[in-house]
Design an enzyme around this catalytic site. Structure first.
Site, PDB file in Angstrom:
ATOM      1  CD  GLU A 212     -25.308  39.747 -58.221  1.00 31.71           C
ATOM      2  OE1 GLU A 212     -26.131  40.332 -57.495  1.00 31.71           O
ATOM      3  OE2 GLU A 212     -24.076  39.939 -58.143  1.00 31.71           O
ATOM      4  CD  GLU A 330     -20.915  42.368 -60.041  1.00 31.78           C
ATOM      5  OE1 GLU A 330     -21.603  42.461 -61.069  1.00 31.78           O
ATOM      6  OE2 GLU A 330     -21.329  42.662 -58.901  1.00 31.78           O
TER       7      GLU A 330
END
Length: 538
Positions: A212, A330
């Site tokens: 991220e 994810e």
């Protein structure tokens, strides 16, 4: 008096008809050509780095379920992975970009994660000792897991200072409040870990870099051009350490939330045949503390909103990286460890299985569920390791739904979701039907729509499902009709571990295929139609 009895009787009959109301629906399956293709191991689950003191909303739901403190000798854990025979497991998460690998000459210290206010996500750096890595790989080897290991992408990088070139550029941008990490990636510690892993013969399906950090990032961010160059470096490392192309791990990235321009620049920078999987993250349900979470999960219109993201990621892959398949790397639905009462309950399956169906239609190769264990959204209970309802939904998908995705549509209620694939191990097709309505029963007829030969489809519609033989059905319902239950029933029987702590047998009921599939309110149905002739599946 007689008229009152008649009126009362009419009311009773009317109420009965309402309570037993069933809506007839025809699901049209386009059987001549497939619309997408997934990986053989589409189902994936994550193991995360969070320590026991990871807390959100005055609760600490991770306990001892992180990579460094999980009980790797737990029999239920091993049996739960083994039941898939080839479960894809992603080892990574928010803290991975602060992990040092205790191997080689480039790691002298081995710190433990500690609460640190100014640290990324509130924690200091942590360490993976090789003894722990050995034990993890022993579990993976024993259970047949396909492992993705996500590497630290911030080693060697520092936050941009206001007076340097990157800092000035950051101040002029819309992301001025978001810390930018600059400098060259120091890949030496990652190389030492990979070299150790290869020397031990540990099987790694794929490596991934960073978590991220793309777009605006979550805690910090890295720009697309240097990240793309880092991926070129990592690809060279993989080729050097794994010279045999047939056993060489794939390379995945960027493992973050989709940003069109960032993804485009990253793929153009890394270039052809560097990235094998374009991974992005999805938390479309919002915060785990949201009191409307349970309503979102049952709202088909809300669930449809994320489809645009799946389409956009696929488009980016096709335009700028056709050599790289799209992955959901994810997704836990609700972020910050999920909803305390919702994310582990039966109702969460409406979101989860619908996402599996939806992403597969957008040609995604894998869907990694956050998490296998840990937090409120895990497939296994964090303390007892007992499977939650979504575990069994994932297992049924893995066993029944094949790689080829077929178009499936109907003109009925939007609260009935329908997906179809070629069957995984048998002839015919397997369908997934999700009834999000708490009051309407659906009588579903699966119709073979020969999309290249519409006249033949009309003839088949007239003849119904004659000649299809029998159908295997798996009906999932919550215990006592409570959608917040952690116990799921398969064809009316609770799914519970055996006395030896094995996953129970998952057996279908066999039904005459000429009859419609009865989908009860608040239920999920998998069905395999062996006699369904789909040219795309031949």
């Amino acid at each position: 008096m007689g008229s009152k009895v008649i009126i009362f009787s009419i009311i009773i009959v009317s109420l009965f008809m309402c309570l037993s109301y069933a809506e007839e629906v025809k699901v049209m399956v386009k059987s001549v050509t497939s619309i997408a293709k997934t990986d053989e191991n589409f189902i994936c689950a994550t193991l995360d780095w969070w320590p026991h003191n990871k807390c959100d909303y005055n609760q600490c739901p991770w306990e001892n379920a992180g990579i460094l403190n999980l009980d790797l000798d737990n029999k239920i854990l091993a049996n739960a992975i083994k039941a898939f025979k080839s479960l894809r497991i992603r080892v990574g998460g928010s803290l991975q970009d602060q992990v040092v690998y205790k191997v080689g000459k480039h790691s002298k210290k081995c710190p433990q994660f500690k609460l640190k206010h100014e640290g990324l996500f509130g924690f200091s750096r942590g360490c993976l000792p090789m003894e722990r890595w050995d034990r993890l790989n022993n579990l993976f080897n024993q259970t047949g897991a396909h492992v993705t290991f996500s590497l630290n992408a911030l080693a060697g990088r520092k936050r941009a200072k206001p007076d340097d070139e990157a800092g000035k550029k950051l101040q002029d941008s819309d992301d001025a409040a978001m810390p930018l990490m600059v400098g060259k990636w120091d890949h030496r510690n990652a190389y030492d870990l990979m070299e150790y892993t290869a020397s031990k013969g540990y099987k790694i399906d794929s490596y991934e870099l960073g978590n991220e950090l793309c777009g605006s990032g979550e805690s910090v961010r890295v720009e697309a051009v240097p990240y793309g160059k880092d991926m070129i470096t990592l690809k060279k490392m993989i080729k050097r350490l794994y010279p045999n192309p047939t056993t060489r791990p794939k390379l995945l990235g960027p493992a973050g939330f989709y940003d069109e321009e960032w993804f485009k620049t990253f793929l153009q920078t890394s270039g052809p045949n560097v990235v094998d999987g374009l991974t992005h993250h999805i938390y479309n349900l919002g915060a785990g503390v949201d009191p409307t979470l349970i309503n979102k999960i049952q709202d088909p219109y809300f669930l449809d909103e994320v489809a645009e993201t799946y389409k956009s990621v696929l488009t980016s892959a096709e335009l700028y990286g056709p050599w790289a398949g799209a992955w959901v790397g994810e997704s836990g639905g609700a972020y910050n460890s999920g909803g305390r009462t919702v994310s582990h309950a039966f109702v969460n399956g409406f979101w989860y299985l619908d996402q599996l169906g939806m992403t597969s239609t957008f040609n995604h190769k894998a869907f990694c569920r956050q998490a296998l264990i840990g937090g409120n959204y895990a497939l296994l209970n964090t303390t007892t390791f007992i499977p939650n309802p979504d575990y069994y939904g994932a297992l049924l998908w893995h066993r029944l739904m094949g790689k080829k995705v077929l178009g499936a549509t109907h003109g009925g209620s939007p609260y009935l979701r329908a997906y179809a694939h070629c069957s995984k191990k048998t002839e015919g097709i397997s369908v997934l039907l999700i009834n999000m309505s708490n009051s309407t029963k659906f009588e579903v007829s699966v119709v073979n729509y020969l999309n290249l030969y519409p006249q033949e489809s009309e003839l088949m519609n007239e003849n119904g499902n004659e000649g299809l033989g029998v159908r295997e059905e798996y009906h999932l319902t919550p215990e006592n009709g409570n959608i917040l239950s952690d116990v799921v029933l398969l064809n009316g029987t609770p799914l519970k571990l055996t006395e030896s702590e094995d996953i129970p047998a998952i057996n279908p009921v066999v039904v005459d295929a000429s009859l419609p599939i009865a989908v009860a309110p608040d239920s999920i149905v998998f069905a395999t139609l062996r006699g369904f002739r789909a040219p795309a599946c031949a």
